[in-house]
Design an enzyme around this catalytic site. Structure first.
Site, PDB file in Angstrom:
ATOM      1  N   LYS A  64       9.210   6.551  -5.177  1.00 23.11           N
ATOM      2  CA  LYS A  64       8.381   6.005  -6.270  1.00 23.11           C
ATOM      3  C   LYS A  64       8.236   7.086  -7.332  1.00 23.11           C
ATOM      4  O   LYS A  64       8.110   8.242  -6.983  1.00 23.11           O
ATOM      5  CB  LYS A  64       6.986   5.642  -5.739  1.00 23.11           C
TER       6      LYS A  64
ATOM      7  N   PHE B 189       0.830  -1.197   0.000  1.00 23.46           N
ATOM      8  CA  PHE B 189       0.000   0.000   0.000  1.00 23.46           C
ATOM      9  C   PHE B 189       0.865   1.248   0.000  1.00 23.46           C
ATOM     10  O   PHE B 189       1.903   1.299   0.666  1.00 23.46           O
ATOM     11  CB  PHE B 189      -0.874   0.057   1.258  1.00 23.46           C
ATOM     12  N   ASP B 190       0.402   2.268  -0.709  1.00 25.24           N
ATOM     13  CA  ASP B 190       0.859   3.630  -0.467  1.00 25.24           C
ATOM     14  C   ASP B 190       0.257   4.050   0.882  1.00 25.24           C
ATOM     15  O   ASP B 190      -0.653   3.384   1.398  1.00 25.24           O
ATOM     16  CB  ASP B 190       0.361   4.527  -1.607  1.00 25.24           C
ATOM     17  N   ALA B 191       0.711   5.151   1.455  1.00 29.67           N
ATOM     18  CA  ALA B 191       0.177   5.601   2.754  1.00 29.67           C
ATOM     19  C   ALA B 191      -0.791   6.777   2.606  1.00 29.67           C
ATOM     20  O   ALA B 191      -1.990   6.637   2.884  1.00 29.67           O
ATOM     21  CB  ALA B 191       1.323   5.967   3.692  1.00 29.67           C
TER      22      ALA B 191
END
Length: 225
Positions: free
Chosen positions: A151, A8-10
């Site tokens: 990223k 997951f991204d945050a």
């Protein structure tokens, strides 16, 4: 379930990231009534800095200090200190997105491994995971500031995969809300991707996610199928 791992991204994927509210909260401590116009001015500096950071042209430290340069001069407080206070404020107001707890609990109960890859900063990410009670569920937590690249650079995904014990990429799903970092990064690294498309936007032809959902509740429904 097809996936043994979900990354997951945050920000705006697991957690609300209301930086206007965070800035209002922070500047109130300096008796500054931080306005929408002030925020627009801040964002005109902040947004290009994030692009430069994601493209590897500046470091995390440069981003964090340059965005507060003008306010540092106005308030006679170091930009580094203002950035620290901002991240503290963001931690103070942090909340998980709707459906996040249910999703994480379900995945944990079904023995799906979960990790985080974030371009956010260490000070905020660790505190937020602890305060929301999510800390035990996520390992690894890969933070661009610590890895030295952001990223969509493949090195940050490579670093995460190494920490995960090098599972087969076909068993890993990358979930995030930002096409240019989360989804493009996942695609280029050879992962299936799920775009959390909060605002029902269209994606460009060169960034096509494997799946897309409008909320974490929708993601849970899809993963249960």
């Amino acid at each position: 379930m097809k996936y043994q791992w979900i990354l997951f991204d945050a920000d705006e994927t697991l957690f609300h990231f209301d930086n206007f509210a965070g800035l209002v909260h922070m500047f109130a401590c300096h008796d500054v009534n931080f306005s929408k116009a002030d925020f627009d001015e801040y964002q005109s500096l902040n947004k290009p800095l994030w692009v430069d950071y994601q493209d590897g042209r500046i470091s995390a430290e440069q981003l964090q200090t340059q965005r507060f340069k003008q306010w540092s001069e106005r308030l006679a407080i170091s930009a580094k200190e203002l950035n620290k206070q901002f991240l503290d404020s963001m931690a103070d107001i942090c909340k998980a997105l709707p459906g996040a707890l249910e999703l994480v609990t379900h995945l944990h109960q079904n023995n799906v491994n979960m990790g985080i890859i974030t371009n956010g900063f260490t000070q905020l990410q660790q505190t937020r995971l602890e305060r929301t009670g999510f800390h035990p569920y996520f390992s690894p937590v890969v933070i661009s500031e610590q890895v030295g690249v952001a990223k969509p650079h493949p090195k940050i995904f490579d670093h995460a995969l190494d920490k995960m014990g090098s599972p087969d990429k076909s068993q890993v799903l990358m979930v995030g809300d930002t096409l240019e970092s989360d989804i493009l990064g996942g695609i280029n690294f050879g992962l299936d991707t799920c775009w959390l498309n909060h605002h029902n936007q269209s994606h460009p032809e060169n960034i096509t996610p494997t799946h897309q959902v409008s909320s974490l509740t929708d993601l849970l429904t899809w993963l249960k199928r």
